[in-house]
Motif scaffolding. Structure first.
Motif, PDB file in Angstrom:
ATOM      1  N   ILE A 181      31.083  37.547  40.470  1.00 33.47           N
ATOM      2  CA  ILE A 181      30.016  38.513  40.731  1.00 33.47           C
ATOM      3  C   ILE A 181      30.328  39.777  39.936  1.00 33.47           C
ATOM      4  CG2 ILE A 181      28.803  39.884  42.461  1.00 33.47           C
ATOM      5  CD1 ILE A 181      29.553  37.845  44.557  1.00 33.47           C
ATOM      6  N   ILE A 182      29.364  40.221  39.145  1.00 27.95           N
ATOM      7  CA  ILE A 182      29.512  41.446  38.355  1.00 27.95           C
ATOM      8  C   ILE A 182      28.701  42.537  39.040  1.00 27.95           C
ATOM      9  CG2 ILE A 182      29.112  42.526  36.111  1.00 27.95           C
ATOM     10  CD1 ILE A 182      29.434  39.759  34.843  1.00 27.95           C
ATOM     11  N   GLY A 183      29.402  43.478  39.653  1.00 29.98           N
ATOM     12  CA  GLY A 183      28.776  44.503  40.475  1.00 29.98           C
ATOM     13  C   GLY A 183      28.918  44.139  41.939  1.00 29.98           C
ATOM     14  N   PHE A 184      29.270  45.117  42.779  1.00 26.96           N
ATOM     15  CA  PHE A 184      29.470  44.794  44.192  1.00 26.96           C
ATOM     16  C   PHE A 184      28.938  45.916  45.081  1.00 26.96           C
ATOM     17  CE2 PHE A 184      32.046  43.357  47.921  1.00 26.96           C
ATOM     18  CZ  PHE A 184      31.665  42.017  47.892  1.00 26.96           C
ATOM     19  N   GLY A 185      27.682  46.283  44.818  1.00 24.53           N
ATOM     20  CA  GLY A 185      26.987  47.216  45.696  1.00 24.53           C
ATOM     21  C   GLY A 185      26.347  46.461  46.844  1.00 24.53           C
ATOM     22  N   ASP A 186      25.236  46.956  47.354  1.00 28.12           N
ATOM     23  CA  ASP A 186      24.572  46.322  48.487  1.00 28.12           C
ATOM     24  C   ASP A 186      24.186  44.883  48.177  1.00 28.12           C
ATOM     25  OD1 ASP A 186      24.727  48.672  50.006  1.00 28.12           O
ATOM     26  OD2 ASP A 186      22.837  49.426  49.189  1.00 28.12           O
ATOM     27  N   LEU A 187      23.656  44.643  46.977  1.00 28.13           N
ATOM     28  CA  LEU A 187      23.224  43.300  46.608  1.00 28.13           C
ATOM     29  C   LEU A 187      24.419  42.358  46.470  1.00 28.13           C
ATOM     30  CD1 LEU A 187      21.318  41.107  45.710  1.00 28.13           C
ATOM     31  CD2 LEU A 187      21.097  42.255  43.483  1.00 28.13           C
ATOM     32  N   GLY A 188      25.474  42.815  45.815  1.00 21.66           N
ATOM     33  CA  GLY A 188      26.651  41.974  45.661  1.00 21.66           C
ATOM     34  C   GLY A 188      27.256  41.584  46.998  1.00 21.66           C
ATOM     35  N   ARG A 189      27.273  42.503  47.931  1.00 27.23           N
ATOM     36  CA  ARG A 189      27.846  42.220  49.249  1.00 27.23           C
ATOM     37  C   ARG A 189      26.957  41.262  50.044  1.00 27.23           C
ATOM     38  NH1 ARG A 189      30.834  48.033  50.438  1.00 27.23           N
ATOM     39  NH2 ARG A 189      30.872  48.589  48.247  1.00 27.23           N
ATOM     40  N   ALA A 190      25.641  41.435  49.915  1.00 24.66           N
ATOM     41  CA  ALA A 190      24.728  40.510  50.590  1.00 24.66           C
ATOM     42  C   ALA A 190      24.882  39.104  50.019  1.00 24.66           C
ATOM     43  CB  ALA A 190      23.288  40.989  50.432  1.00 24.66           C
ATOM     44  N   LEU A 191      25.023  39.005  48.716  1.00 22.68           N
ATOM     45  CA  LEU A 191      25.215  37.712  48.075  1.00 22.68           C
ATOM     46  C   LEU A 191      26.530  37.078  48.537  1.00 22.68           C
ATOM     47  CD1 LEU A 191      24.386  35.603  45.947  1.00 22.68           C
ATOM     48  CD2 LEU A 191      25.524  37.024  44.236  1.00 22.68           C
ATOM     49  N   ASN A 192      27.581  37.871  48.620  1.00 18.56           N
ATOM     50  CA  ASN A 192      28.875  37.348  49.054  1.00 18.56           C
ATOM     51  C   ASN A 192      28.807  36.798  50.474  1.00 18.56           C
ATOM     52  OD1 ASN A 192      31.807  36.976  48.785  1.00 18.56           O
ATOM     53  ND2 ASN A 192      31.937  38.621  50.282  1.00 18.56           N
ATOM     54  N   ARG A 193      28.033  37.463  51.339  1.00 19.78           N
ATOM     55  CA  ARG A 193      27.897  36.953  52.710  1.00 19.78           C
ATOM     56  C   ARG A 193      27.227  35.585  52.723  1.00 19.78           C
ATOM     57  NH1 ARG A 193      26.693  42.482  53.647  1.00 19.78           N
ATOM     58  NH2 ARG A 193      24.441  42.110  53.594  1.00 19.78           N
ATOM     59  N   LEU A 194      26.235  35.391  51.863  1.00 22.66           N
ATOM     60  CA  LEU A 194      25.563  34.092  51.797  1.00 22.66           C
ATOM     61  C   LEU A 194      26.481  33.006  51.257  1.00 22.66           C
ATOM     62  CD1 LEU A 194      22.026  35.054  50.404  1.00 22.66           C
ATOM     63  CD2 LEU A 194      22.658  34.554  52.770  1.00 22.66           C
ATOM     64  N   LEU A 195      27.352  33.378  50.336  1.00 22.08           N
ATOM     65  CA  LEU A 195      28.240  32.397  49.708  1.00 22.08           C
ATOM     66  C   LEU A 195      29.386  31.962  50.608  1.00 22.08           C
ATOM     67  CD1 LEU A 195      28.457  33.958  46.130  1.00 22.08           C
ATOM     68  CD2 LEU A 195      27.367  31.782  46.730  1.00 22.08           C
ATOM     69  N   THR A 196      29.642  32.722  51.660  1.00 25.93           N
ATOM     70  CA  THR A 196      30.782  32.429  52.529  1.00 25.93           C
ATOM     71  C   THR A 196      30.748  30.992  53.034  1.00 25.93           C
ATOM     72  OG1 THR A 196      30.911  34.737  53.223  1.00 25.93           O
ATOM     73  CG2 THR A 196      32.002  33.119  54.623  1.00 25.93           C
ATOM     74  N   GLY A 197      29.575  30.518  53.407  1.00 29.78           N
ATOM     75  CA  GLY A 197      29.461  29.165  53.936  1.00 29.78           C
ATOM     76  C   GLY A 197      29.703  28.076  52.912  1.00 29.78           C
ATOM     77  N   PHE A 198      29.716  28.439  51.637  1.00 33.78           N
ATOM     78  CA  PHE A 198      29.953  27.452  50.577  1.00 33.78           C
ATOM     79  C   PHE A 198      31.428  27.372  50.178  1.00 33.78           C
ATOM     80  CE2 PHE A 198      25.461  28.313  50.302  1.00 33.78           C
ATOM     81  CZ  PHE A 198      24.906  27.076  49.991  1.00 33.78           C
ATOM     82  N   ARG A 199      32.276  28.140  50.840  1.00 35.11           N
ATOM     83  CA  ARG A 199      33.723  28.085  50.622  1.00 35.11           C
ATOM     84  C   ARG A 199      34.078  28.317  49.146  1.00 35.11           C
ATOM     85  NH1 ARG A 199      32.212  23.511  52.605  1.00 35.11           N
ATOM     86  NH2 ARG A 199      33.195  22.328  50.910  1.00 35.11           N
ATOM     87  N   THR A 200      33.384  29.224  48.506  1.00 36.63           N
ATOM     88  CA  THR A 200      33.644  29.502  47.101  1.00 36.63           C
ATOM     89  C   THR A 200      34.884  30.370  46.946  1.00 36.63           C
ATOM     90  OG1 THR A 200      32.226  31.465  47.151  1.00 36.63           O
ATOM     91  CG2 THR A 200      31.200  29.384  46.512  1.00 36.63           C
ATOM     92  N   ARG A 201      35.504  30.266  45.786  1.00 29.55           N
ATOM     93  CA  ARG A 201      36.519  31.235  45.402  1.00 29.55           C
ATOM     94  C   ARG A 201      35.796  32.286  44.573  1.00 29.55           C
ATOM     95  NH1 ARG A 201      42.229  30.418  42.003  1.00 29.55           N
ATOM     96  NH2 ARG A 201      42.774  32.643  41.985  1.00 29.55           N
ATOM     97  N   THR A 202      35.669  33.475  45.099  1.00 27.84           N
ATOM     98  CA  THR A 202      34.814  34.482  44.488  1.00 27.84           C
ATOM     99  C   THR A 202      35.630  35.625  43.899  1.00 27.84           C
ATOM    100  OG1 THR A 202      33.057  33.952  46.072  1.00 27.84           O
ATOM    101  CG2 THR A 202      32.863  36.036  44.875  1.00 27.84           C
TER     102      THR A 202
END
Length: 343
Positions: A159-180
């Motif tokens: 993820i390039i950038g970690f403002g509000d959008l980046g954090r929201a995206l990271n929350r969605l990805l949690t269930g996919f067990r990604t290495r982020t």
């Protein structure tokens, strides 16, 4: 209580409208609690001196010259409901006077993140093209239709950038067990670690990811910073998903990287909007397109109204705004995002 005793609000929300950002009950409450002077962004400077002097709030992001701001002796807060912080007002003076400048952009984080996730899943499983082939009677069944398919689950994500959008995206990805891995030069590593992601350099994000999400704001320092050299560093077959603003990318180089077959890509934003009918990206295989619609949901717009009303109530009571995101003295003048042309 007569109308003259109510706090005065200058409303210039273009390209938004009050009907867009407020539900009918919200708008009724807004009109009950405040005197509202409606105008265009360019019309703010032309308002009578007594209106400028009484204005407690501005809803919108009109250009404000220093001489106009000098007349606004009661101003407490500028509510930017377009959500792009343009360098179109004397921020140093605003900050020196203790006037808040806030944006309601948080409302778009979840809707945009959800579309970004959908784009990633589509690129991984070729959903749109498979559907089109099916409609044409050219579908490939079973494994034959999965020659380039991959899983998002367990994948390496950047993820390039970690403002509000980046954090929201990271929350969605949690269930996919990604290495982020995340690259954001404006954040200390500890904040990234606290959010469950790995701080990384830009090169690491590009070269070690199966999926790269670009959610960085446009600043004076990063326009076009993702060019041909960046795409060459990406893994072959990796997916590049652009969700913030097209100007952070050399779009011609991105199209060439897709055309060569090195990567696949998706974008909700483009160099010019609306896009020319003959723009080559329209016919580019391996490129998933969306017409700047990721955040434009009515529920998101209506959340703006909630944020504005709640923060106005706080400020009316001598408290700081808490729902909207405040502009920062050190970074606001670096922002270079263009406002959207339409809702």
């Amino acid at each position: 209580m007569s109308d003259k005793t109510l706090p005065l609000v200058i409303s210039a929300p273009e390209p938004r409208t009050l009907d867009l950002i407020f539900t009918p009950p919200q708008l009724a409450l807004f009109r009950k609690k405040y005197r509202i002077v409606e105008t265009t962004p360019e019309g703010v400077a032309k308002l009578p001196p007594d209106v400028l002097a009484e204005a407690r709030y501005i809803v919108g992001q009109p250009p404000i010259a220093s001489e106009t701001l000098q007349k606004m002796t009661a101003l407490r807060c500028v509510f930017n409901v377009e959500t792009n912080l343009l360098n179109n007002m004397p921020y140093e003076t605003l900050f020196a006077r203790g006037i808040h400048v806030v944006t309601t952009g948080l409302v778009f984080a979840e809707p945009v993140a959800e579309l970004g996730l959908a784009m990633a899943l589509n690129l991984a499983r070729n959903i749109v093209d498979a559907d089109l082939a099916f409609r044409q009677g050219k579908e490939l069944w079973g494994g034959d239709g999965n020659q380039t398919a991959r899983l998002l689950s367990g994948a390496d994500v950047g993820i390039i950038g970690f403002g509000d959008l980046g954090r929201a995206l990271n929350r969605l990805l949690t269930g996919f067990r990604t290495r982020t891995r995340v690259y954001d030069p404006w954040l200390p590593p500890s904040i990234l670690v606290d959010n469950g992601v790995e701080p990384a350099s830009l090169d690491e994000v590009l070269s070690q990811s199966d999926f790269v999400f670009v959610v960085a704001s446009v600043t004076s320092e990063n326009q076009g910073f993702l060019g041909a050299d960046a795409f060459v560093k990406m893994r072959k077959g990796a997916a590049f998903i652009l969700l913030s603003r097209a100007s952070v990318v050399d779009f011609t180089a991105l199209m060439q990287a897709v055309k060569s077959g090195h990567i696949v890509a998706a974008s909700d934003v483009f160099p010019e909007e609306p896009l020319a009918r003959d723009h080559p990206v329209r016919a580019l295989p391996g490129f998933l397109r969306s017409a700047h619609r990721a955040g434009a949901l009515d529920i998101a717009f209506k959340r703006m109204g909630d944020m504005v009303l709640e923060d106005m109530d706080l400020i009316d009571r001598g408290l700081p705004p808490l729902r909207s995101k405040r502009a920062e003295r050190e970074t606001v003048s670096r922002m270079r995002s263009k406002p959207v042309d339409r809702n």
